[in-house]
Scaffold this active site. Structure first.
Site, PDB file in Angstrom:
ATOM      1  N   SER A 175       1.020  -1.328  -0.321  1.00  0.00           N
ATOM      2  CA  SER A 175       0.082   0.214   0.080  1.00  0.00           C
ATOM      3  C   SER A 175       1.105   1.157   0.359  1.00  0.00           C
ATOM      4  O   SER A 175       1.862   1.498   1.000  1.00  0.00           O
ATOM      5  CB  SER A 175      -0.982  -0.563   1.256  1.00  0.00           C
ATOM      6  OG  SER A 175      -2.131   1.291   1.681  1.00  0.00           O
ATOM      7  N   LYS A 220      -1.387  -0.738  -4.984  1.00  0.00           N
ATOM      8  CA  LYS A 220      -2.391  -0.228  -3.793  1.00  0.00           C
ATOM      9  C   LYS A 220      -2.138   1.367  -3.897  1.00  0.00           C
ATOM     10  O   LYS A 220      -0.920   1.793  -3.231  1.00  0.00           O
ATOM     11  CB  LYS A 220      -3.101  -1.056  -2.648  1.00  0.00           C
ATOM     12  CG  LYS A 220      -3.849  -0.261  -2.176  1.00  0.00           C
ATOM     13  CD  LYS A 220      -4.292  -0.624  -1.661  1.00  0.00           C
ATOM     14  CE  LYS A 220      -4.891  -0.062   0.236  1.00  0.00           C
ATOM     15  NZ  LYS A 220      -5.271  -1.159   1.214  1.00  0.00           N
ATOM     16  N   LYS A 253      -2.683   5.169  -2.558  1.00  0.00           N
ATOM     17  CA  LYS A 253      -3.595   5.753  -1.370  1.00  0.00           C
ATOM     18  C   LYS A 253      -4.729   6.561  -2.277  1.00  0.00           C
ATOM     19  O   LYS A 253      -3.119   7.834  -2.933  1.00  0.00           O
ATOM     20  CB  LYS A 253      -3.306   6.434  -0.206  1.00  0.00           C
ATOM     21  CG  LYS A 253      -2.694   4.910   0.937  1.00  0.00           C
ATOM     22  CD  LYS A 253      -4.709   4.697   1.252  1.00  0.00           C
ATOM     23  CE  LYS A 253      -3.791   3.466   2.050  1.00  0.00           C
ATOM     24  NZ  LYS A 253      -5.342   3.090   3.154  1.00  0.00           N
ATOM     25  N   ASP A 286      -7.095   2.900  -3.436  1.00  0.00           N
ATOM     26  CA  ASP A 286      -8.032   2.853  -1.704  1.00  0.00           C
ATOM     27  C   ASP A 286      -8.353   3.994  -1.425  1.00  0.00           C
ATOM     28  O   ASP A 286      -7.486   4.647  -1.237  1.00  0.00           O
ATOM     29  CB  ASP A 286      -6.972   2.161  -1.042  1.00  0.00           C
ATOM     30  CG  ASP A 286      -7.665   2.033   0.480  1.00  0.00           C
ATOM     31  OD1 ASP A 286      -9.644   2.507   0.590  1.00  0.00           O
ATOM     32  OD2 ASP A 286      -7.782   1.130   1.469  1.00  0.00           O
ATOM     33  N   GLU A 303     -10.952   0.656  -3.059  1.00  0.00           N
ATOM     34  CA  GLU A 303     -11.597   0.179  -2.417  1.00  0.00           C
ATOM     35  C   GLU A 303     -12.103   1.110  -1.936  1.00  0.00           C
ATOM     36  O   GLU A 303     -11.760   2.471  -1.479  1.00  0.00           O
ATOM     37  CB  GLU A 303     -10.646  -0.503  -1.768  1.00  0.00           C
ATOM     38  CG  GLU A 303     -10.714  -0.357  -0.440  1.00  0.00           C
ATOM     39  CD  GLU A 303      -9.246  -0.955   0.132  1.00  0.00           C
ATOM     40  OE1 GLU A 303      -8.550  -1.308  -0.264  1.00  0.00           O
ATOM     41  OE2 GLU A 303      -8.964  -1.496   1.964  1.00  0.00           O
ATOM     42  N   ASP A 342     -13.881  -1.983   2.346  1.00  0.00           N
ATOM     43  CA  ASP A 342     -13.190  -2.391   3.086  1.00  0.00           C
ATOM     44  C   ASP A 342     -13.887  -1.673   4.321  1.00  0.00           C
ATOM     45  O   ASP A 342     -14.566  -2.594   5.355  1.00  0.00           O
ATOM     46  CB  ASP A 342     -11.611  -1.657   2.761  1.00  0.00           C
ATOM     47  CG  ASP A 342     -10.739  -1.536   4.557  1.00  0.00           C
ATOM     48  OD1 ASP A 342     -11.419  -1.839   5.420  1.00  0.00           O
ATOM     49  OD2 ASP A 342      -9.643  -0.987   4.478  1.00  0.00           O
ATOM     50  N   LYS A 367     -10.459  -7.740   7.001  1.00  0.00           N
ATOM     51  CA  LYS A 367      -9.594  -6.688   7.764  1.00  0.00           C
ATOM     52  C   LYS A 367      -9.789  -7.749   9.140  1.00  0.00           C
ATOM     53  O   LYS A 367     -10.429  -7.677   9.766  1.00  0.00           O
ATOM     54  CB  LYS A 367      -8.864  -5.614   8.636  1.00  0.00           C
ATOM     55  CG  LYS A 367      -8.488  -4.964   7.033  1.00  0.00           C
ATOM     56  CD  LYS A 367      -8.363  -3.836   7.410  1.00  0.00           C
ATOM     57  CE  LYS A 367      -6.944  -2.911   6.486  1.00  0.00           C
ATOM     58  NZ  LYS A 367      -8.290  -1.212   6.582  1.00  0.00           N
ATOM     59  N   GLY A 393      -4.152  -4.489   5.530  1.00  0.00           N
ATOM     60  CA  GLY A 393      -3.989  -4.481   6.939  1.00  0.00           C
ATOM     61  C   GLY A 393      -4.015  -3.657   7.613  1.00  0.00           C
ATOM     62  O   GLY A 393      -4.295  -2.134   7.232  1.00  0.00           O
TER      63      GLY A 393
HETATM   64  O1  SMG Z   1      -0.626  -3.139   6.526  1.00  0.00           O
HETATM   65  O2  SMG Z   1       0.131  -2.306   4.792  1.00  0.00           O
HETATM   66  C1  SMG Z   1      -0.643  -1.944   5.751  1.00  0.00           C
HETATM   67  C2  SMG Z   1      -1.371  -0.687   5.592  1.00  0.00           C
HETATM   68  C3  SMG Z   1      -2.305  -1.804   3.980  1.00  0.00           C
HETATM   69  O3  SMG Z   1      -3.899   0.519   3.638  1.00  0.00           O
HETATM   70  C4  SMG Z   1      -3.034   0.353   4.640  1.00  0.00           C
HETATM   71  N1  SMG Z   1      -4.136   0.367   5.442  1.00  0.00           N
HETATM   72  O4  SMG Z   1      -7.566   1.619   4.591  1.00  0.00           O
HETATM   73  O5  SMG Z   1      -6.756  -0.702   4.096  1.00  0.00           O
HETATM   74  C5  SMG Z   1      -6.171   0.497   4.055  1.00  0.00           C
HETATM   75  C6  SMG Z   1      -5.732   1.148   5.118  1.00  0.00           C
HETATM   76  C7  SMG Z   1      -5.511   1.213   6.345  1.00  0.00           C
HETATM   77  C8  SMG Z   1      -5.158   2.042   7.461  1.00  0.00           C
HETATM   78  S1  SMG Z   1      -4.477   3.259   7.034  1.00  0.00           S
HETATM   79  C9  SMG Z   1      -3.047   4.297   8.622  1.00  0.00           C
HETATM   80 MG    MG Z   2      -9.167   0.813   2.942  1.00  0.00          MG
END
Ligand code: SMG
Ligand code: MG
Length: 367
Positions: free
Chosen positions: A134, A160, A162, A188, A213, A238, A262, A290
């Protein structure tokens, strides 16, 4: 199995770099571990998936600590198994992240007492899982391309990005232009858009993304169903999926065609497994999300990600994606982009006491 004691260990782990999402920026992982001690000398570990702020979800660490100490733990029989935790805490509404960390620590202790790895308990079918990564929102496109290039070089099999309004079409186009159409790519939004952005989000269609996402609000299943009818990119949920029932409803109403599971968000590994089963029955692909877990949470997520319905690469990156030093033996990315599923009993890892001590800011006995 009889529980003798439960400890909360508050940790602060510096991240190797800032991680920015549509709802905030993280420089450190500020969370806690739960350690359950059993009367026969056994132990079990769990990692809290939330943050100090109620930004990703309504739960937050300080609130969770109260919920655990005053509402969840007092409801438990000392003589307990993981499967009994859910029914015991049913009277407490919500607080799934709190329930997840408690159930996981108890499950770890229980499985260690049988000598059974979590992956065996869950029904995992592979020894190694392909890892995605991510990538946070950056200040500039060149910075983003450098970061994505380094992850691809390291072997990650899926990227991925953001996104948020103002950081969506441009970064996606830049990544496609720099690295080609064959890189498995997804985005995402962490709830940053509204249905009125549908025409704008349609602009992402041309990039052949695996999925988008959580574009809309957590509680907006019908909005996601409508959006799914307006864009070609598959919608993945999610934040909106808190339970197997949510998953069944979202699938039935066409709110998503893919689910990010998750365990921390859905109340633990037992419910995560149920969501996997509901999705598999409906032919809906799932992948393991994650929450920047240390090795403790990462180990358990890898066991889940090895179930047969996890057909898309997860956010199950190597430890060094986030941490220069992990609490456990670090998880490493193999040259083919896979991470090994732990083979030890329970979650398969235990924090190194000295390393844990270095990142511990407080300890509290909850039972
Ligand atoms: O553990 O690699 C990881 C984080 C992956 O993007 C990630 N998590 O919305 O999926 C999600 C985000 C939530 C945490 S953002 C602080
Ligand atoms: Mg997410």
């Amino acid at each position: 199995m009889r529980i003798e004691r439960i400890e909360l260990i508050h940790i602060r782990m510096p991240l190797v770099g800032a991680f920015r999402t549509s709802f905030g920026i993280d420089l450190v992982r500020d969370t806690f571990l739960l350690r359950v001690l059993t009367s026969d000398g056994g132990q079990g570990w769990g990692e809290y998936g939330g943050d100090p702020d109620p930004a990703y979800s309504s739960e937050f660490s300080a609130g969770t600590e109260i919920v655990l100490a005053e509402h969840l733990i007092p409801r438990l029989d000392r003589e307990v198994t993981a499967a009994r935790v859910g029914p015991a805490v049913r009277g407490v509404k919500g607080h799934r992240m709190a329930k997840a960390v408690l159930e996981t620590a108890i499950l770890d202790a229980e499985l260690r007492s049988y000598g059974m790895p979590l992956r065996t308990y869950l029904g995992s079918v592979v020894d190694r899982v392909p890892a995605g990564v991510s990538v946070g929102i950056m200040d500039t496109i060149p910075q983003l391309l450098e970061q994505v290039g380094a992850y691809l070089e390291a072997g990650y099999v899926r990227i991925k990005l953001k996104i948020e309004p103002g950081w969506d079409v441009l970064p996606v186009r830049a990544v496609r232009e720099a690295f080609g159409d064959d890189v498995p790519l997804q985005v995402d939004a962490n709830t940053a858009y509204s249905l009125t952005d549908a025409r704008h989000l349609r602009r992402l269609d041309e990039f052949g993304l695996l999925l988008i996402e959580q574009p809309l609000d957590t509680d907006d299943l019908s909005g996601h169903a409508r959006l799914a009818g307006l864009i070609d990119t598959p919608v993945c949920l999610d934040e909106s999926i808190g339970s197997a029932r949510d998953a069944a409803a979202a699938i039935a109403m066409g709110a998503c065609s893919i689910i990010n599971i998750k365990p921390s968000r859905v109340g633990g590994y037992l419910e995560a497994r149920r969501i996997h089963d509901v999705a598999a029955a409906a032919g809906v692909p799932v992948w393991c999300g994650g929450m920047l877990e240390t090795g403790v949470g990462r180990a358990a997520n890898l066991a889940l990600a090895a179930l047969p319905g996890f057909v898309l690469p997860g956010d199950t990156s190597a430890s060094n994606r986030y941490y220069a030093e992990d609490l456990t033996e670090p998880f490493v990315l193999d040259a083919d982009g896979c991470v090994a599923v732990p083979t030890g009993t329970g979650i398969g890892v235990t924090p190194d006491p000295q390393v844990l001590e270095r990142y511990t800011v407080a300890r509290r006995r909850l039972l």
